[in-house]
Design a protein around this motif. Structure first.
Motif, PDB file in Angstrom:
ATOM      1  N   TYR A  97      -7.689  14.429   2.815  1.00  0.00           N
ATOM      2  CA  TYR A  97      -7.557  13.342   1.827  1.00  0.00           C
ATOM      3  C   TYR A  97      -8.844  13.191   1.024  1.00  0.00           C
ATOM      4  CZ  TYR A  97      -3.898  12.374   5.217  1.00  0.00           C
ATOM      5  OH  TYR A  97      -2.847  12.499   6.061  1.00  0.00           O
ATOM      6  N   SER A 109      -0.069   8.226  -1.792  1.00  0.00           N
ATOM      7  CA  SER A 109      -0.912   9.406  -1.670  1.00  0.00           C
ATOM      8  C   SER A 109      -2.364   8.966  -1.651  1.00  0.00           C
ATOM      9  CB  SER A 109      -0.687  10.361  -2.835  1.00  0.00           C
ATOM     10  OG  SER A 109      -1.686  11.380  -2.758  1.00  0.00           O
ATOM     11  N   VAL A 148      -2.532   6.180   8.359  1.00  0.00           N
ATOM     12  CA  VAL A 148      -2.779   7.586   8.026  1.00  0.00           C
ATOM     13  C   VAL A 148      -3.891   8.145   8.922  1.00  0.00           C
ATOM     14  CG1 VAL A 148      -3.483   9.156   6.187  1.00  0.00           C
ATOM     15  CG2 VAL A 148      -2.021   7.191   5.648  1.00  0.00           C
ATOM     16  N   GLU A 163       3.313  14.298   6.746  1.00  0.00           N
ATOM     17  CA  GLU A 163       3.165  12.936   6.234  1.00  0.00           C
ATOM     18  C   GLU A 163       4.510  12.203   6.346  1.00  0.00           C
ATOM     19  OE1 GLU A 163       0.259  11.645   5.090  1.00  0.00           O
ATOM     20  OE2 GLU A 163      -0.851  13.507   5.360  1.00  0.00           O
TER      21      GLU A 163
END
Lengths: 643, 259
Positions: free
Chosen positions: A326, A641, A337, A600
């Motif tokens: 990321y 995202s 996450v 994800e």
């Protein structure tokens, strides 16, 4: 499972998003100052939400009766919050605004929160900082005397206000002191060591509660025009969590059994930075504030068999997996996450520490760049806490961290006024489901608790009370109170009379294992169905074999815990139901069947952009589902995202 | 994480209720991991007592990370045990050796009556706060948070005092059972800040007078500072005394003002 298709009325005002709260404040009915003292409001819980609500309602002139199971209101678990509180002050001049805080919170919550509530939260956030500063909360400051900020996960601006690593403590002391002032003035009647064990509903309205005095066992009824429940979250359904040992679901669960809907119980937050468990006797897990991710870098050795000490592992052999996966948010991705990413590394055998159950959080770079003094100034209390628990010095060796259950986004369903579907029952703070969707951003729990207590409920409760003007409270001699008292006394007697062989803790640990293994960071149809068959069996064993010694006429901590664990069995069943029915992955709820190719989460907006609010039907295994469709007028639903 | 275990001999204060007579009971406790916290060690004791049909030991605890201030044990005569700047819940068994005898008592102070076993009533602390330990700032009335700059030094010093967790170790450690460290920490937190000035002297008198209604008098032993899990400085007691003396001047009604 039955489905009730009657729409739930969220009472969200019409009009443009940014005007809703302002217009609503004008539209709600007011109670004039002279009439306020005719109304009695019962407030249960004295954390940030409960204490701020009790103090503020008393300031307005209402008669408040307040309850805490602790020995002092100041012990509520809000006190343990470390990192900070968000507010859209834009003091950094870095592009923050009410709309950005609103947007970040909706996005961070994976588009499962109610827009209007979240926007209101962002609107009042700045007032909270003003209020707390006026109360004497010693927020961190710059040398010029102005307030300092830090960054938190899920945001690209610095909007988090903090008081070293003890922000929750300082905010709670502020609310507690405001409450103490009202107690002194005679506007609040405070009852400590008193636990709410039932909600009294008469003619469809919440009219009081039944409590047990934890010192002498006395069961007693209390009557009020409204009941405010602010009793926190249910993370301890997993046994091991970062919650305080006594945090429990009992007050909201008993309210649920009296008709209040329980919303989104499957939204549980697993916090990425906690100290890994060390042995079977572990009683709780300790959080290391997310703020550490500002300066700490998270990594694991690339090679699972790397036995070198961390300082001997060269850069090339390390995987800074958050920064790699990321790049835009790096170590500051949202909690869900970050947690799943850690689990992935540990599951792949790259975990570190003697039990290979952690990942490194490394300050070496930050110390090199900023100097040890700066790191000490920012995090000394956290670093000391870590040292005490593990016997390791994070200035010398990287911390080891692993995710743990931390916060629960689900809770009792409330409308825009924070009132549950039971008229007269208000639910604040972590106990309600309202603002965080499927995942809460760091430093937003304190914001929500205080928003609810200082700036939302004091406006909205008048709208309900105004309609009750001239009506006395229902006397506690009423049959509804007698029935609730009998209910409480019977359950106490039942727990003491089992006289089995196993302790309360044994059952709690067994339940916790089932929940963590089958309903924790990854959930599947198979694992949830396993729980739905095993939890009722464990509950039955509990009622046949639990051993609670002592009596109900003196302080009896086993008895207190037994009641809470009994409620957890029923609640855990509902949580697993909710998780099973929600056939998507969103925020803290991750279903292995609903993942993208890269692992994800895969949300399903077409079928699941709704709040799942469950009704108690008398049997834990057969709840009825009500849906509140989430309407997004301002935000475009997108796949989150952080890359 | 060493897999090492200890066998301990515990002497624990047991008392059935506020008016019951108390006594020490002795327990041999094998198999204690050095990685356990002190309270986890007591959890193990309680599991074994329960299994043997004896009522578990009542003790207060909640957050188990040294911030809620619930835990309150005299361990071998020391409030919160031997480790400096540590609440009981943060004390770990790696500081003990195999075969150690550990005496565990509740806080001993007439202001903190025993409720059961190791649990005491610390309500007088709340009474001190209710007397004046606040800044009167009703919700809604606050100016912008940055409208009053606070020198970092003042803010840091207020924070040093505000860290108090209200556990009562200072009272338990004091030979006089004085609550001066607690009261002075609460006072200093508010009296050092610009926002706290309006009520500074009335607050000081109200809190000190309430303190004296419940607790013994300070004679500068300094045991409180040594026992404090947050290492709060006794310098704050000096500040409190100074403010108390000043209050005798500042709290006079303004000239011409009637009751």
């Amino acid at each position: 499972m039955a489905l009730d298709t009657t729409a739930l009325d969220s009472k969200v005002p019409v009009g443009p998003l940014a005007d809703k709260w302002t217009n609503h404040k004008f539209d709600v009915k007011l109670v004039n100052p002279a009439n306020k003292r005719r109304f009695t409001v019962l407030v249960v819980g004295t954390g940030l939400a409960g204490a701020s609500a009790a103090a503020t309602l008393a300031e307005l002139g209402y008669k408040v009766v307040c309850f805490s199971f602790h020995d002092s209101p100041r012990r509520a678990h809000s006190i343990a919050a470390q990192g900070g509180i968000n507010a859209a002050k834009n003091y950094r001049n870095d592009g923050d605004s009410v709309h950005r805080l609103f947007y970040d919170t909706i996005k961070g919550g994976d588009y499962r929160a109610r827009e209007a509530n979240v926007h209101r939260l962002a609107e009042v956030s700045a007032d909270i900082i003003d209020q707390c500063t006026a109360q004497g909360v010693p927020f961190a400051r710059e040398y010029g005397g102005l307030l300092d900020n830090r960054s938190f996960g899920g945001a690209q601006v610095s909007r988090t206000f903090y008081a070293r690593g003890q922000t929750g403590q300082q905010l709670l002391l502020g609310a507690y002191q405001a409450l103490a002032r009202q107690i002194h003035l005679g506007n609040v009647e405070m009852h400590t060591r008193t636990e709410m064990l039932d909600l009294v509903v008469k003619d469809g309205r919440a009219t009081g509660i039944v409590t047990r005095d934890l010192v002498n066992g006395e069961v007693r009824s209390w009557s009020g025009h409204a009941v405010v429940v602010a009793t926190g979250g249910y993370g301890n359904v997993f046994y091991l969590s970062t919650n305080a040992m006594q945090s429990n679901v009992t007050a909201i669960w008993r309210a649920h059994r009296r008709g209040a809907l329980m919303a989104n119980p499957c939204y549980t937050q697993i916090h990425p930075t906690c100290i890994p468990a060390s042995d079977d006797f572990q009683s709780k897990l300790t959080l290391m504030s997310e703020s550490l991710r500002n300066d700490g870098r998270i990594w694991v050795p690339k090679n699972a068999d790397d036995a070198r000490s961390p300082d001997q592992i060269p850069e090339d052999d390390r995987d800074y997996y958050l920064e790699r996966r990321y790049p835009a948010f790096g170590n500051l991705v949202p909690r869900d996450v970050a947690s799943r990413a850690s689990k992935k590394e540990v599951d792949a055998g790259r975990g570190v520490g003697p039990l290979k159950n952690g990942v490194y959080l490394d300050f070496a770079d930050a110390i090199g760049r900023l100097g040890r003094d700066v790191i000490e100034e920012r995090y000394s209390n956290l670093i000391e806490m870590y040292d005490r628990i593990t016997g390791e010095d994070p200035y010398q060796v990287p911390m080891r961290i692993y995710p743990a259950v931390h916060y629960t986004m689900g809770g009792l369903w409330v409308d825009y006024n924070l009132m549950s579907n039971v008229p007269g029952l208000y639910v604040l703070g972590e106990a309600n489901f309202s603002d965080h969707g499927a995942n809460r951003l760091g430093a937003s729990a304190l914001m929500q608790g205080l928003a609810d207590g200082y700036f939302v409920l004091p406006y909205t409760i008048g709208d309900y009370l105004a309609g009750l003007l001239g009506q006395p409270v229902v006397p506690t001699s009423d049959a509804a109170f007698a029935e609730a008292e009998t209910n409480v006394a019977d359950m106490t007697r039942r727990m003491l009379s089992v006289k089995g062989t196993r302790s309360v803790d044994y059952f709690h640990k067994e339940l916790g294992k089932l929940m963590w293994d089958n309903c924790g960071m990854a959930r599947s149809t198979e694992s949830l169905e396993k729980n739905l068959s095993e939890i009722p069996a464990l509950a039955e064993e509990f009622w046949n074999d639990v051993r609670v010694l002592g009596n109900d006429e003196s302080l009896n901590q086993s008895l207190e815990r037994a009641g809470r664990v009994a409620d957890y069995f029923e609640f855990a069943t509902l949580l697993c139901h909710d998780a099973l029915v929600r056939e998507e992955s969103c925020g803290g709820h991750f279903r292995v069947e609903h993942a993208q190719e890269d692992g994800e989460a895969r949300r399903d907006d077409e079928n699941f952009a709704h709040v799942a609010a469950w009704e108690w039907t008398g049997a834990p295994s057969a709840p009825t589902l009500h849906k509140e469709e989430l309407v997004f007028e301002s935000v475009h639903l997108a796949t989150r995202s952080y890359k | 994480m060493t897999g090492k275990t200890l066998t301990l001999r515990l002497k624990v204060w047991r008392q059935d209720g506020p008016r019951a007579a108390g006594r020490f009971e002795e327990y041999d406790l094998p198999g204690i991991s050095v990685d356990m916290s002190f309270l986890e060690m007591l959890d193990v004791l309680n599991e074994r007592l329960n299994a043997d049909g004896h009522e578990p030991v009542a003790f207060e605890h909640d957050c188990r990370e040294g911030i809620c201030g619930s835990c309150s044990l005299m361990i071998n005569g020391m409030a919160h045990g031997p480790q400096k700047g540590t609440a009981t819940c943060q004390l770990h068994m790696r500081h003990y050796r195999d075969g150690d005898e550990i005496v565990i008592e509740p806080w001993r102070s007439s202001a903190f009556p025993i409720i059961k076993d190791l649990v005491v009533d610390r309500a007088p602390f709340d009474a001190i706060i209710q007397a004046g330990g606040y800044i009167s700032a009703p919700a809604g009335s606050a100016p912008d948070a940055n409208s009053v700059p606070i020198p970092k030094e003042a803010s840091d010093s207020a924070m040093d005092a505000a860290q108090c967790i209200g556990c009562g170790a200072c009272v338990a450690a004091c030979p006089n059972g004085a609550a001066n460290l607690f009261t002075s920490a609460k006072l200093a937190h508010l009296n050092l800040l610009p926002q706290g000035q309006a009520e500074r002297y009335s607050r000081t008198v109200a809190m000190v007078d309430t303190m004296e209604d419940h607790f013994g008098s300070c004679t500068n032993h300094g045991e409180c500072e040594a026992a404090c899990p947050k290492e709060i400085s006794i310098d704050f007691i000096a500040l409190m005394n100074r403010d108390y003396v000043k209050a005798q001047l500042f709290n006079r009604r303004l000239a011409g003002q009637r009751r």
